[in-house]
Write a protein that holds these residues in place. Structure first.
Motif, short mmCIF file in Angstrom:
data_model
loop_
_atom_site.label_atom_id
_atom_site.label_comp_id
_atom_site.label_asym_id
_atom_site.label_seq_id
_atom_site.Cartn_x
_atom_site.Cartn_y
_atom_site.Cartn_z
N GLU A 58 0.82 -1.21 0.00
CA GLU A 58 0.00 0.00 0.00
C GLU A 58 0.86 1.27 0.00
OE1 GLU A 58 -2.69 -0.66 3.27
OE2 GLU A 58 -3.97 -1.95 2.05
N GLY A 59 2.17 1.12 0.00
CA GLY A 59 3.05 2.29 -0.16
C GLY A 59 3.71 2.79 1.10
N SER A 187 -4.02 3.00 0.48
CA SER A 187 -3.92 2.94 -0.97
C SER A 187 -5.29 3.08 -1.59
CB SER A 187 -3.27 1.62 -1.40
OG SER A 187 -3.14 1.58 -2.80
N ASN A 216 -2.60 7.26 -0.74
CA ASN A 216 -1.63 6.93 -1.77
C ASN A 216 -2.35 6.44 -3.03
OD1 ASN A 216 0.88 6.53 -2.85
ND2 ASN A 216 1.15 4.51 -1.94
N ASN A 217 -1.70 6.63 -4.17
CA ASN A 217 -2.21 6.12 -5.45
C ASN A 217 -3.54 6.74 -5.88
OD1 ASN A 217 -0.06 4.32 -5.93
ND2 ASN A 217 -0.95 2.88 -4.47
N LYS A 219 -5.84 8.84 -8.05
CA LYS A 219 -5.80 9.42 -9.40
C LYS A 219 -6.82 10.55 -9.49
CE LYS A 219 -2.98 6.12 -10.63
NZ LYS A 219 -1.54 6.39 -10.75
N GLY A 230 1.19 9.85 -5.43
CA GLY A 230 1.04 8.47 -5.87
C GLY A 230 2.37 7.90 -6.28
N ASN A 231 2.34 6.74 -6.88
CA ASN A 231 3.56 6.06 -7.26
C ASN A 231 4.06 6.50 -8.62
OD1 ASN A 231 3.78 4.60 -4.94
ND2 ASN A 231 2.54 2.90 -5.70
N ASN A 232 3.26 7.18 -9.39
CA ASN A 232 3.67 7.52 -10.75
C ASN A 232 4.42 8.85 -10.80
OD1 ASN A 232 2.45 5.22 -11.72
ND2 ASN A 232 0.47 6.23 -11.86
#
Length: 232
Positions: A58-59, A187, A216-217, A219, A230-232
């Motif tokens: 989940e980051g 997440s 997190n994550n 969009k 987020g992760n991107n």
């Protein structure tokens, strides 16, 4: 070997964005989280912080690494401790060795400062998990762990603990009781509501203080005026 090293470097750059791209919107969000943590308690300076999540993936480890970097960039001396003694990842993130670390200190094989590793990020120091023990919960709840935290507070301004997920094992609950506060990573689209409620209950039972929740994550659509994390 060259290709493998390049992949490790790219993975590190992707995960530690606050270090490799400090001007990005995501890095700015980590600095906002840092500020929120510092202002979360006006009567007591927060120096020991645990980062955890309900479940795996989940980051939390990426969040911990980036928080450690932004605290260090603020001029604080920071110790990032990999307290996930079951599935450690901090040594992968920072491309270092895990032959010794927290378990080495807790079992009196090394002193704290012998086990701590320097990092090219100024003010940031890394303590990997060390060899995986057969009894992680017992080690984390030992008197040696209390002594370790006391020693670390004498050497560093901020101590950040990367922990296992709360619902997987009891380790995070043990650490929540030892730290001044916990940051809970959620997440978007993955963490289930029931799991999050159960996680909050377990941290409360262990007398852990939740400083805040990191989403997190998440969009957002292209027209949103808000930055996202987020992760991107």
């Amino acid at each position: 070997m060259v290709a493998n090293n390049r992949k490790i470097l790219l993975d590190s750059k992707r995960k530690i964005i606050a270090k490799y791209d400090p001007k990005s919107p995501i890095s700015e969000q980590f600095r906002t989280i840092r500020t929120n943590i510092l202002f979360s308690n006006v009567d007591e300076e927060i120096r020991t912080i645990m980062v955890t999540s309900s479940g795996p993936g989940e980051g939390k480890s990426t969040t911990t690494a980036n928080l450690a970097v932004v605290f260090a960039q603020q001029g604080k001396s920071v110790l990032l401790v990999d307290a996930d003694l079951r599935k450690p990842t901090v040594h992968y993130t920072f491309n270092t060795l895990n032959t010794s670390g927290l378990t080495s200190v807790l079992t009196n094989q090394m002193s704290l400062m012998e086990a701590v590793q320097n990092n090219d990020e100024k003010n940031l120091f890394i303590l990997p998990s060390g060899p995986i023990p057969p009894n992680p919960s017992e080690l984390l709840s030992s008197r040696a762990m209390l002594h370790f935290i006391e020693q670390a507070l004498e050497e560093f301004d901020i101590i950040l603990f990367d922990t296992p997920p709360v619902l997987a094992v009891t380790d995070a609950q043990i650490l929540a009781n030892l730290c001044q506060g916990s940051v809970l990573v959620v997440s978007s689209g993955k963490t289930e509501k029931d799991s999050l409620v159960k996680t909050k209950e377990l941290l409360s039972v262990s007398n852990g203080k939740i400083l805040g929740v990191v989403l997190n994550n998440k969009k957002l659509d292209k027209n949103s005026n808000y930055y996202y994390y987020g992760n991107n």
